[in-house]
Design a protein around this motif. Sequence first.
Motif, mmCIF file in Angstrom:
data_model
loop_
_atom_site.group_PDB
_atom_site.id
_atom_site.type_symbol
_atom_site.label_atom_id
_atom_site.label_comp_id
_atom_site.label_asym_id
_atom_site.label_seq_id
_atom_site.Cartn_x
_atom_site.Cartn_y
_atom_site.Cartn_z
ATOM 1 N N TYR A 152 -65.434 0.173 -11.683
ATOM 2 C CA TYR A 152 -64.291 -0.314 -10.933
ATOM 3 C C TYR A 152 -64.760 -1.090 -9.702
ATOM 4 C CZ TYR A 152 -60.556 2.247 -13.336
ATOM 5 O OH TYR A 152 -59.645 2.700 -14.251
ATOM 6 N N VAL A 153 -64.071 -2.153 -9.408
ATOM 7 C CA VAL A 153 -64.239 -2.849 -8.142
ATOM 8 C C VAL A 153 -63.305 -2.175 -7.143
ATOM 9 C CG1 VAL A 153 -64.029 -5.027 -6.902
ATOM 10 C CG2 VAL A 153 -64.778 -5.015 -9.302
ATOM 11 N N MET A 154 -63.876 -1.708 -6.027
ATOM 12 C CA MET A 154 -63.099 -0.986 -5.017
ATOM 13 C C MET A 154 -62.943 -1.860 -3.786
ATOM 14 S SD MET A 154 -62.613 1.838 -6.615
ATOM 15 C CE MET A 154 -61.859 2.782 -5.293
ATOM 16 N N GLY A 155 -61.752 -1.824 -3.212
ATOM 17 C CA GLY A 155 -61.515 -2.652 -2.037
ATOM 18 C C GLY A 155 -60.659 -1.945 -1.007
ATOM 19 N N TRP A 156 -60.763 -2.422 0.208
ATOM 20 C CA TRP A 156 -59.896 -1.995 1.302
ATOM 21 C C TRP A 156 -59.117 -3.216 1.789
ATOM 22 C CZ3 TRP A 156 -58.829 2.826 2.793
ATOM 23 C CH2 TRP A 156 -59.726 3.853 2.447
ATOM 24 N N TYR A 157 -57.807 -3.037 1.871
ATOM 25 C CA TYR A 157 -56.912 -4.078 2.346
ATOM 26 C C TYR A 157 -56.193 -3.578 3.593
ATOM 27 C CZ TYR A 157 -57.257 -6.465 -2.210
ATOM 28 O OH TYR A 157 -57.706 -7.123 -3.326
ATOM 29 N N ARG A 158 -55.713 -4.510 4.395
ATOM 30 C CA ARG A 158 -54.898 -4.138 5.536
ATOM 31 C C ARG A 158 -53.583 -4.911 5.490
ATOM 32 N NH1 ARG A 158 -57.452 -6.469 11.004
ATOM 33 N NH2 ARG A 158 -59.425 -5.872 10.055
ATOM 34 N N GLN A 159 -52.561 -4.280 6.058
ATOM 35 C CA GLN A 159 -51.277 -4.965 6.190
ATOM 36 C C GLN A 159 -50.692 -4.630 7.553
ATOM 37 O OE1 GLN A 159 -48.403 -4.253 3.052
ATOM 38 N NE2 GLN A 159 -47.362 -6.172 3.526
ATOM 39 N N VAL B 89 -51.750 -0.886 8.498
ATOM 40 C CA VAL B 89 -51.864 0.131 7.445
ATOM 41 C C VAL B 89 -52.972 -0.343 6.506
ATOM 42 C CG1 VAL B 89 -50.723 1.341 5.564
ATOM 43 C CG2 VAL B 89 -49.443 0.762 7.639
ATOM 44 N N TYR B 90 -53.906 0.534 6.222
ATOM 45 C CA TYR B 90 -55.042 0.210 5.366
ATOM 46 C C TYR B 90 -54.850 0.858 3.992
ATOM 47 C CZ TYR B 90 -57.526 -1.853 9.242
ATOM 48 O OH TYR B 90 -57.900 -2.680 10.277
ATOM 49 N N TYR B 91 -55.042 0.050 2.968
ATOM 50 C CA TYR B 91 -54.834 0.491 1.589
ATOM 51 C C TYR B 91 -56.136 0.400 0.798
ATOM 52 C CZ TYR B 91 -49.833 -0.121 2.509
ATOM 53 O OH TYR B 91 -48.563 -0.045 3.027
ATOM 54 N N CYS B 92 -56.373 1.433 0.032
ATOM 55 C CA CYS B 92 -57.485 1.442 -0.906
ATOM 56 C C CYS B 92 -57.007 0.862 -2.240
ATOM 57 C CB CYS B 92 -57.943 2.890 -1.085
ATOM 58 S SG CYS B 92 -59.254 3.129 -2.280
ATOM 59 N N ASN B 93 -57.886 0.138 -2.916
ATOM 60 C CA ASN B 93 -57.550 -0.483 -4.195
ATOM 61 C C ASN B 93 -58.693 -0.309 -5.178
ATOM 62 O OD1 ASN B 93 -57.898 -3.444 -5.727
ATOM 63 N ND2 ASN B 93 -55.853 -2.561 -5.845
ATOM 64 N N LEU C 290 -55.020 -0.164 -9.192
ATOM 65 C CA LEU C 290 -54.492 1.032 -8.561
ATOM 66 C C LEU C 290 -54.499 0.899 -7.044
ATOM 67 C CD1 LEU C 290 -56.512 3.619 -10.683
ATOM 68 C CD2 LEU C 290 -54.188 2.795 -11.111
ATOM 69 N N TRP C 291 -53.477 1.503 -6.406
ATOM 70 C CA TRP C 291 -53.375 1.458 -4.952
ATOM 71 C C TRP C 291 -53.181 2.864 -4.381
ATOM 72 C CZ3 TRP C 291 -54.061 -2.936 -2.133
ATOM 73 C CH2 TRP C 291 -54.025 -4.135 -2.817
ATOM 74 N N GLY C 292 -53.752 3.075 -3.209
ATOM 75 C CA GLY C 292 -53.492 4.289 -2.467
ATOM 76 C C GLY C 292 -52.178 4.173 -1.702
ATOM 77 N N GLN C 293 -51.832 5.240 -1.007
ATOM 78 C CA GLN C 293 -50.548 5.310 -0.309
ATOM 79 C C GLN C 293 -50.579 4.629 1.050
ATOM 80 O OE1 GLN C 293 -52.783 7.674 -0.258
ATOM 81 N NE2 GLN C 293 -52.774 8.640 1.763
ATOM 82 N N GLY C 294 -51.761 4.327 1.533
ATOM 83 C CA GLY C 294 -51.893 3.677 2.833
ATOM 84 C C GLY C 294 -52.209 4.669 3.937
#
Length: 115
Positions: A32-39, A92-96, A104-108
């Motif tokens: 899996y490619v794992m990432g962290w996103y922010r919003q 809010v930071y989200y794991c992907n 797939l996404w985490g809850q933030g």
Amino acid sequence: QVQLVESGGGLVQPGGSLRLSCAASGGISSEYVMGWYRQAPGKQRVLDARIFSGSSTNYLSSVKGRFTISRDNTKNTVYLQMNSLKPEDTAVYYCNARYGKMDLWGQGSQVTVSS
């Protein structure tokens, strides 16, 4: 059913550090490619950092040198170490997790940088 559970957010002063964790319950392939996103409020979700199956990484230019993404495949967990935090990192930071058609996404997790 794989779920991503994030932890480690909170309130920190400018210049401080936090480490976010994202645990994949149910197991997740090292492919899996794992990432962290922010919003941030009123803004689009953007990619901060990403780590590939061979552990190569890439970063948003504004976080390069301050943030470090890593993964522990034995624990099915990906981390985001955030140093020298700035007020503009508040979001809010989200794991992907992505592999093929799986997205797939985490809850933030809320990160607030303020004095």
